[in-house]
Design a protein around this motif. Structure first.
Motif, PDB file in Angstrom:
ATOM      1  N   SER A 175      18.207   1.078 -47.608  1.00  0.00           N
ATOM      2  CA  SER A 175      17.053   0.414 -48.219  1.00  0.00           C
ATOM      3  C   SER A 175      17.325  -1.058 -48.494  1.00  0.00           C
ATOM      4  CB  SER A 175      16.660   1.127 -49.520  1.00  0.00           C
ATOM      5  OG  SER A 175      17.767   1.171 -50.421  1.00  0.00           O
ATOM      6  N   ALA A 176      18.562  -1.397 -48.845  1.00  0.00           N
ATOM      7  CA  ALA A 176      18.891  -2.798 -49.113  1.00  0.00           C
ATOM      8  C   ALA A 176      18.783  -3.625 -47.837  1.00  0.00           C
ATOM      9  CB  ALA A 176      20.289  -2.913 -49.703  1.00  0.00           C
ATOM     10  N   GLY A 177      19.331  -3.110 -46.740  1.00  0.00           N
ATOM     11  CA  GLY A 177      19.273  -3.826 -45.473  1.00  0.00           C
ATOM     12  C   GLY A 177      17.860  -3.997 -44.956  1.00  0.00           C
ATOM     13  N   ALA A 178      17.021  -3.030 -45.257  1.00  0.00           N
ATOM     14  CA  ALA A 178      15.638  -3.100 -44.765  1.00  0.00           C
ATOM     15  C   ALA A 178      14.890  -4.301 -45.330  1.00  0.00           C
ATOM     16  CB  ALA A 178      14.902  -1.815 -45.133  1.00  0.00           C
ATOM     17  N   SER A 179      15.342  -4.821 -46.459  1.00  0.00           N
ATOM     18  CA  SER A 179      14.629  -5.930 -47.098  1.00  0.00           C
ATOM     19  C   SER A 179      14.831  -7.250 -46.372  1.00  0.00           C
ATOM     20  CB  SER A 179      15.080  -6.070 -48.553  1.00  0.00           C
ATOM     21  OG  SER A 179      16.452  -6.441 -48.629  1.00  0.00           O
ATOM     22  N   TYR A 180      15.898  -7.369 -45.584  1.00  0.00           N
ATOM     23  CA  TYR A 180      16.149  -8.645 -44.908  1.00  0.00           C
ATOM     24  C   TYR A 180      16.269  -8.524 -43.392  1.00  0.00           C
ATOM     25  CZ  TYR A 180      21.067  -7.092 -44.781  1.00  0.00           C
ATOM     26  OH  TYR A 180      22.215  -6.386 -44.570  1.00  0.00           O
ATOM     27  N   LEU A 181      16.359  -7.321 -42.865  1.00  0.00           N
ATOM     28  CA  LEU A 181      16.608  -7.133 -41.438  1.00  0.00           C
ATOM     29  C   LEU A 181      15.430  -7.630 -40.595  1.00  0.00           C
ATOM     30  CD1 LEU A 181      18.932  -5.714 -39.785  1.00  0.00           C
ATOM     31  CD2 LEU A 181      17.329  -3.812 -39.525  1.00  0.00           C
ATOM     32  N   ASP A 182      15.722  -8.400 -39.555  1.00  0.00           N
ATOM     33  CA  ASP A 182      14.707  -8.834 -38.596  1.00  0.00           C
ATOM     34  C   ASP A 182      14.647  -7.782 -37.490  1.00  0.00           C
ATOM     35  OD1 ASP A 182      13.056 -10.011 -36.757  1.00  0.00           O
ATOM     36  OD2 ASP A 182      14.199 -11.872 -36.576  1.00  0.00           O
ATOM     37  N   ARG A 183      13.735  -6.830 -37.631  1.00  0.00           N
ATOM     38  CA  ARG A 183      13.669  -5.716 -36.689  1.00  0.00           C
ATOM     39  C   ARG A 183      13.256  -6.155 -35.290  1.00  0.00           C
ATOM     40  NH1 ARG A 183      12.147  -0.206 -39.674  1.00  0.00           N
ATOM     41  NH2 ARG A 183      12.992  -0.652 -41.734  1.00  0.00           N
ATOM     42  N   ALA A 184      12.545  -7.278 -35.208  1.00  0.00           N
ATOM     43  CA  ALA A 184      12.098  -7.754 -33.899  1.00  0.00           C
ATOM     44  C   ALA A 184      13.281  -8.052 -32.986  1.00  0.00           C
ATOM     45  CB  ALA A 184      11.230  -8.989 -34.061  1.00  0.00           C
ATOM     46  N   GLN A 185      14.373  -8.543 -33.557  1.00  0.00           N
ATOM     47  CA  GLN A 185      15.558  -8.825 -32.747  1.00  0.00           C
ATOM     48  C   GLN A 185      16.146  -7.530 -32.180  1.00  0.00           C
ATOM     49  OE1 GLN A 185      18.526 -11.655 -34.105  1.00  0.00           O
ATOM     50  NE2 GLN A 185      17.100 -12.474 -35.646  1.00  0.00           N
ATOM     51  N   PHE A 186      16.147  -6.475 -32.989  1.00  0.00           N
ATOM     52  CA  PHE A 186      16.639  -5.187 -32.504  1.00  0.00           C
ATOM     53  C   PHE A 186      15.721  -4.652 -31.411  1.00  0.00           C
ATOM     54  CE2 PHE A 186      19.206  -5.457 -36.237  1.00  0.00           C
ATOM     55  CZ  PHE A 186      20.278  -4.600 -36.030  1.00  0.00           C
ATOM     56  N   PHE A 187      14.414  -4.772 -31.630  1.00  0.00           N
ATOM     57  CA  PHE A 187      13.441  -4.292 -30.652  1.00  0.00           C
ATOM     58  C   PHE A 187      13.634  -4.999 -29.315  1.00  0.00           C
ATOM     59  CE2 PHE A 187       9.299  -4.567 -28.526  1.00  0.00           C
ATOM     60  CZ  PHE A 187       8.974  -3.223 -28.419  1.00  0.00           C
ATOM     61  N   SER A 188      13.862  -6.310 -29.375  1.00  0.00           N
ATOM     62  CA  SER A 188      14.055  -7.083 -28.146  1.00  0.00           C
ATOM     63  C   SER A 188      15.319  -6.646 -27.403  1.00  0.00           C
ATOM     64  CB  SER A 188      14.139  -8.575 -28.463  1.00  0.00           C
ATOM     65  OG  SER A 188      12.924  -9.043 -29.004  1.00  0.00           O
ATOM     66  N   ALA A 189      16.296  -6.165 -28.156  1.00  0.00           N
ATOM     67  CA  ALA A 189      17.555  -5.722 -27.547  1.00  0.00           C
ATOM     68  C   ALA A 189      17.501  -4.257 -27.124  1.00  0.00           C
ATOM     69  CB  ALA A 189      18.702  -5.933 -28.529  1.00  0.00           C
ATOM     70  N   VAL A 242      13.538  13.356 -38.161  1.00  0.00           N
ATOM     71  CA  VAL A 242      12.092  13.540 -38.266  1.00  0.00           C
ATOM     72  C   VAL A 242      11.414  12.238 -37.845  1.00  0.00           C
ATOM     73  CG1 VAL A 242      10.181  13.984 -39.832  1.00  0.00           C
ATOM     74  CG2 VAL A 242      12.340  15.218 -40.116  1.00  0.00           C
ATOM     75  N   ASP A 243      10.398  12.343 -37.031  1.00  0.00           N
ATOM     76  CA  ASP A 243       9.708  11.133 -36.575  1.00  0.00           C
ATOM     77  C   ASP A 243       9.108  10.386 -37.756  1.00  0.00           C
ATOM     78  OD1 ASP A 243      10.286  11.625 -33.937  1.00  0.00           O
ATOM     79  OD2 ASP A 243       8.410  12.698 -33.554  1.00  0.00           O
ATOM     80  N   CYS A 244       9.299   9.088 -37.750  1.00  0.00           N
ATOM     81  CA  CYS A 244       8.715   8.252 -38.802  1.00  0.00           C
ATOM     82  C   CYS A 244       8.558   6.846 -38.237  1.00  0.00           C
ATOM     83  CB  CYS A 244       9.608   8.214 -40.035  1.00  0.00           C
ATOM     84  SG  CYS A 244      11.121   7.266 -39.816  1.00  0.00           S
ATOM     85  N   PRO A 245       7.751   5.992 -38.876  1.00  0.00           N
ATOM     86  CA  PRO A 245       7.586   4.623 -38.384  1.00  0.00           C
ATOM     87  C   PRO A 245       8.929   3.904 -38.347  1.00  0.00           C
ATOM     88  CG  PRO A 245       5.932   5.153 -40.040  1.00  0.00           C
ATOM     89  CD  PRO A 245       6.906   6.280 -40.067  1.00  0.00           C
ATOM     90  N   GLN A 246       9.161   3.141 -37.283  1.00  0.00           N
ATOM     91  CA  GLN A 246      10.416   2.417 -37.116  1.00  0.00           C
ATOM     92  C   GLN A 246      10.301   1.016 -37.709  1.00  0.00           C
ATOM     93  OE1 GLN A 246      13.227   3.936 -35.886  1.00  0.00           O
ATOM     94  NE2 GLN A 246      11.941   5.722 -36.017  1.00  0.00           N
TER      95      GLN A 246
END
Length: 246
Positions: A175-189, A242-246
Motif C-alpha cells: 500500500s505504501a508503494g502504491a502511493s508513489y509508483l508510476d504504473r504507466a512505466q511498468f505498463f510500457s515495459a 483473484v482478478d482485480c483492477p491493476q
C-alpha cells in the motif's frame, strides 16, 4: 509463464503483512542497498502480547552506522551480537513462553543466535529471520539482493529495473508503494502491477490481519502455530490471484 516479484527491504522478524507479500512472490528481491532508517522495521520488531495485541514492546537490535545518517542498509553493523542474541531470547520468552507454540519460537531464536555468532551484518541477520519464517510456510522460491543488480536511483525506476532484472512479469506492490509508483512505466515495459491486500476475514480471525501491518509475525505464530500461520498466509496468497483492477 508469469513471474511475480516482491521487492522488500530486509526487516528483522518482519510483520505478517510483509511476510505474506513475499510469500506471494516467485522472487524476493531483498532491497539491501538503500539508506538505513532508524525509525523503520529494518532493525527492530514490534512484539505483541498473544491475547492483547495492543500491548507491545520493541525488540531492537543495537546498530552501528559507519557513515552516520547516510549509511546504507548493507553497511550497518550490529553492536555486541552475543548480547543481542541473549536479548532476543529473553524478550521472545517473556512474551510467548505461555503459548503452546513457544517451542517453535524458541527454535527460531536459537537459529538466530547461531547466525549472530557468525556475522555482525544487520542485513544477514534480518534476511535470515525472514528465511526462517518462510521455511515454516514451505516457501522455497528465489531470493536475490538488489545490490547484485544494476538499477536506477529513482523509486519507480529502481523497482522497475529490479523487476526486469529477475525476469519478472508481475510486480507485487504494498500500500505504501502504491502511493508513489508510476504504473504507466511498468505498463510500457509489459509488467503488470498488483497491489497486495489481505483476504476477506472469516469470523474469529479478523484480529490477525487487522494487526498484521503493525506487529511482528511472531505474534501470529504464537497465536496460531505453524499450521494456522501457513493456512492464513495461503489464503492471502490465493487472494492475490483473484482478478482485480491493476
Amino acid at each position: 509463464m508469469r513471474t511475480s516479484v516482491a521487492i522488500q527491504q530486509p526487516n528483522f522478524l518482519l510483520r505478517l503483512s510483509t511476510l505474506a507479500k513475499i510469500a506471494s512472490a516467485d522472487v524476493w528481491v531483498s532491497l539491501d542497498n538503500v539508506q538505513f532508517c532508524q525509525r523503520d522495521y529494518q532493525h527492530r520488531a514490534a512484539l505483541a502480547a498473544v491475547d492483547a495485541p495492543e500491548r507491545r514492546t520493541w525488540l531492537s537490535l543495537p546498530v552501528h552506522r559507519p557513515d552516520g545518517r547516510a549509511t546504507r542498509l548493507d553497511h550497518v553493523r550490529l553492536v555486541d551480537p552475543e548480547r543481542t542474541g541473549r536479548r532476543i531470547d529473553a524478550l521472545l520468552a517473556a512474551y510467548y513462553r505461555t503459548s503452546p507454540h513457544y517451542p517453535v519460537i524458541a527454535d527460531i531464536s536459537a537459529a538466530l543466535r547461531g547466525v549472530l555468532a557468525t556475522t555482525d551484518s544487520l542485513v544477514d541477520v534480518a534476511e535470515e529471520s525472514t528465511r526462517l519464517l518462510l521455511d515454516l510456510l514451505g516457501w522455497s522460491a528465489t531470493i536475490t539482493r538488489s545490490s547484485e543488480h544494476t538499477a536506477r536511483s529513482d523509486r519507480t525506476g529502481r523497482l522497475l529495473d529490479l523487476t526486469a532484472a529477475v525476469s519478472g512479469t508481475r510486480y507485487l506492490c504494498g500500500s505504501a508503494g502504491a502511493s508513489y509508483l508510476d504504473r504507466a512505466q511498468f505498463f510500457s515495459a509489459g509488467i503488470t502491477v498488483r497491489q497486495v491486500e489481505p483476504p476477506p476475514e472469516p469470523h474469529g480471525i479478523r484480529a490477525i490481519w487487522s494487526c498484521a501491518h503493525r506487529v511482528s509475525t511472531m505474534w501470529a505464530l504464537a497465536r496460531l502455530g505453524p499450521g494456522g500461520l501457513r493456512g492464513e498466509v495461503a489464503r492471502f496468497v490465493d487472494h492475490q490471484h483473484v482478478d482485480c483492477p491493476q
